[in-house]
Design an enzyme around this catalytic site. Structure first.
Site, PDB file in Angstrom:
ATOM      1  N   TYR A   1     -49.217 -17.953  47.516  1.00 58.07           N
ATOM      2  CA  TYR A   1     -49.665 -17.014  46.485  1.00 58.07           C
ATOM      3  C   TYR A   1     -49.305 -17.506  45.085  1.00 58.07           C
ATOM      4  O   TYR A   1     -50.007 -17.220  44.132  1.00 58.07           O
ATOM      5  CB  TYR A   1     -49.011 -15.637  46.684  1.00 58.07           C
ATOM      6  CG  TYR A   1     -49.722 -14.719  47.644  1.00 58.07           C
ATOM      7  CD1 TYR A   1     -50.012 -15.132  48.940  1.00 58.07           C
ATOM      8  CD2 TYR A   1     -50.080 -13.430  47.264  1.00 58.07           C
ATOM      9  CE1 TYR A   1     -50.640 -14.284  49.826  1.00 58.07           C
ATOM     10  CE2 TYR A   1     -50.708 -12.570  48.151  1.00 58.07           C
ATOM     11  CZ  TYR A   1     -50.991 -13.006  49.432  1.00 58.07           C
ATOM     12  OH  TYR A   1     -51.602 -12.160  50.299  1.00 58.07           O
TER      13      TYR A   1
ATOM     14  N   ASP B   1     -49.742 -18.308  65.017  1.00 58.04           N
ATOM     15  CA  ASP B   1     -50.886 -17.971  65.887  1.00 58.04           C
ATOM     16  C   ASP B   1     -50.418 -17.262  67.155  1.00 58.04           C
ATOM     17  O   ASP B   1     -51.007 -16.270  67.593  1.00 58.04           O
ATOM     18  CB  ASP B   1     -51.735 -19.218  66.195  1.00 58.04           C
ATOM     19  CG  ASP B   1     -50.921 -20.444  66.598  1.00 58.04           C
ATOM     20  OD1 ASP B   1     -49.668 -20.373  66.558  1.00 58.04           O
ATOM     21  OD2 ASP B   1     -51.522 -21.465  66.960  1.00 58.04           O
TER      22      ASP B   1
HETATM   23  C1  IPM Z   1     -50.888  -6.472  50.284  1.00 57.96           C
HETATM   24  C2  IPM Z   1     -52.212  -6.740  49.644  1.00 57.96           C
HETATM   25  C3  IPM Z   1     -52.010  -7.661  48.453  1.00 57.96           C
HETATM   26  C4  IPM Z   1     -51.444  -8.967  48.971  1.00 57.96           C
HETATM   27  C5  IPM Z   1     -53.275  -7.916  47.609  1.00 57.96           C
HETATM   28  C6  IPM Z   1     -53.918  -6.624  47.154  1.00 57.96           C
HETATM   29  C7  IPM Z   1     -52.988  -8.811  46.436  1.00 57.96           C
HETATM   30  O1  IPM Z   1     -53.114  -7.265  50.568  1.00 57.96           O
HETATM   31  O2  IPM Z   1     -50.001  -5.933  49.595  1.00 57.96           O
HETATM   32  O3  IPM Z   1     -50.724  -6.775  51.467  1.00 57.96           O
HETATM   33  O4  IPM Z   1     -52.186  -9.840  49.416  1.00 57.96           O
HETATM   34  O5  IPM Z   1     -50.229  -9.111  48.931  1.00 57.96           O
END
Ligand code: IPM
Ligand code: MG
Length: 364
Positions: A142, A224
């Site tokens: 991320y 998985d």
């Molecule tokens: C979550 C959501 C978020 C993530 C999105 C909305 C950015 O899916 O909190 O699980 O991917 O973390």
């Protein structure tokens, strides 16, 4: 009288409705137990883009930083969903996680006996499943660099990077070990060590941290295989710790076991939860903003009310109050009240505000 300051960010869609049920519940807790909760409101997501020009303003971040905890509704607005859009409500969520150092996302999954029939699973295969996901929230693919998109002579290219340092790994797996210690002492660490370098480091660091927790049984599972095991034998799980994206995917999968996303709370903490300590955290239901049902008084407020219980437990060390809320929810369900997402034959269907009121009426 003890004083607690909470930043409240209702967000988008059904966020404001479900948050209202939580703050009303807080008023009852405050009267019953003699606490003083000060609520400071702020904007996030689409609501913030509209009013402040960005999904998370410095003002809102400041409100959060000067509070003991953050209570968040939901973020997301279909008006910003086009791929060419460069301001997105979800950016607010990623920015607040990173900005407040909320590295530990705790997502409990509990199958209530009353809701066993609400899933596609055989009740006997999932009954009494009760486990906790610990998802790393401020690292991995991320946030890793490089992260970019560019033009080459052979067309467009894009890269995201899954990066973890040993410090990031050890602090999150510690959260897993601590929670396991308070539960059935079984920790499953999920990775993809047969392919990924970052996972091999993850596994090694987890083993090293595990040396300090000889009372906890540590098991490694490939992601998985974990995806399969979760629906084959969910009762096998106690505490699961994993990196950011694996956790994102697996927690959505696991949520199906609970019968509805409307039942699942979550906490995102800035430290390792240990009893007796107050950890700063952000608390939000796992569900999204559900724009199609917003404003109709049909959303299930239970996830947000259970989220409030997590806040009282982890950030304010108010275990009795948290337990009272969880018991009240259990009672309402066993008395047959249901919002439409968890409706079943012979049950009594109620809306958002009525469900909140029923829970409050059962607080002891
Ligand atoms: C979550 C959501 C978020 C993530 C999105 C909305 C950015 O899916 O909190 O699980 O991917 O973390
Ligand atoms: Mg997700």
């Amino acid at each position: 009288m003890a004083n607690y300051t909470i930043a409240v960010l209702p967000g988008d869609g059904i966020g404001p409705e479900v948050i209202n049920e939580a703050t009303e519940t807080l008023k009852v807790i405050s009267d019953k137990y003699g606490h003083n909760f000060t609520l400071n409101y702020g904007l996030i997501g689409g609501a913030a883009i509209e009013a402040e020009g960005s999904a998370l303003s410095d003002f809102t971040l400041g409100v959060c930083r000067s509070s003991g905890a953050v209570l968040l509704g939901a973020v997301g607005d279909p008006r910003y969903d086009r791929p060419d859009n460069d301001v997105r409500p979800e950016d607010g969520l990623l920015a607040i996680r990173k900005g407040l150092g909320l590295f530990a996302n705790i997502r409990p999954v509990k199958v209530y006996k009353e809701l066993e029939n609400n899933t596609r699973f055989k009740p006997e295969a999932i009954c009494s499943s009760d486990f906790v996901f610990v998802r790393e929230l401020t690292g991995g693919v991320y946030f890793g660099r490089p992260k970019r998109r560019w033009e080459t002579t052979r067309g467009r290219r894009a890269v995201d990077s899954m990066v973890y340092t040993e410090q990031e790994i050890s602090r999150i797996v510690k959260v897993g070990f601590e929670l396991a210690r308070q539960r059935k002492k079984h920790l499953i660490s999920v990775d993809k060590a047969n392919v990924l370098m970052s996972s091999r480091l993850w596994r090694q660091v987890t083993e090293e941290v595990g040396a300090d927790y000889p009372d906890v049984t540590l098991e490694h599972l490939l992601v998985d295989a974990c995806a399969m095991k979760l629906i084959q034998d969910p009762r096998y799980f106690d505490v699961v710790v994993t990196e950011n994206m694996f956790g994102d995917i697996l927690t959505d999968e696991a949520s199906v076991l609970a019968g509805s996303l409307g039942m699942l709370p979550s906490a995102s903490l800035a430290g390792v939860p240990q009893s007796g300590r107050n950890i700063f955290g952000l608390y939000e239901p796992v569900h999204g903003s559900a724009p199609t049902i917003a404003g109709h008084d049909i959303a299930n407020p239970i996830a947000t009310i259970l989220t409030l219980a997590m806040m009282l437990r982890y950030s304010f060390n108010l275990e009795d109050e948290a337990g009272a809320i969880e018991k009240a929810v259990q009672k309402v369900l066993s008395q047959g009240y249901r919002t439409s997402d968890i409706m079943d034959d012979g049950c009594k269907k109620v809306g958002t505000s009525k469900m909140g009121e029923l829970v409050r009426g059962r607080l002891e």
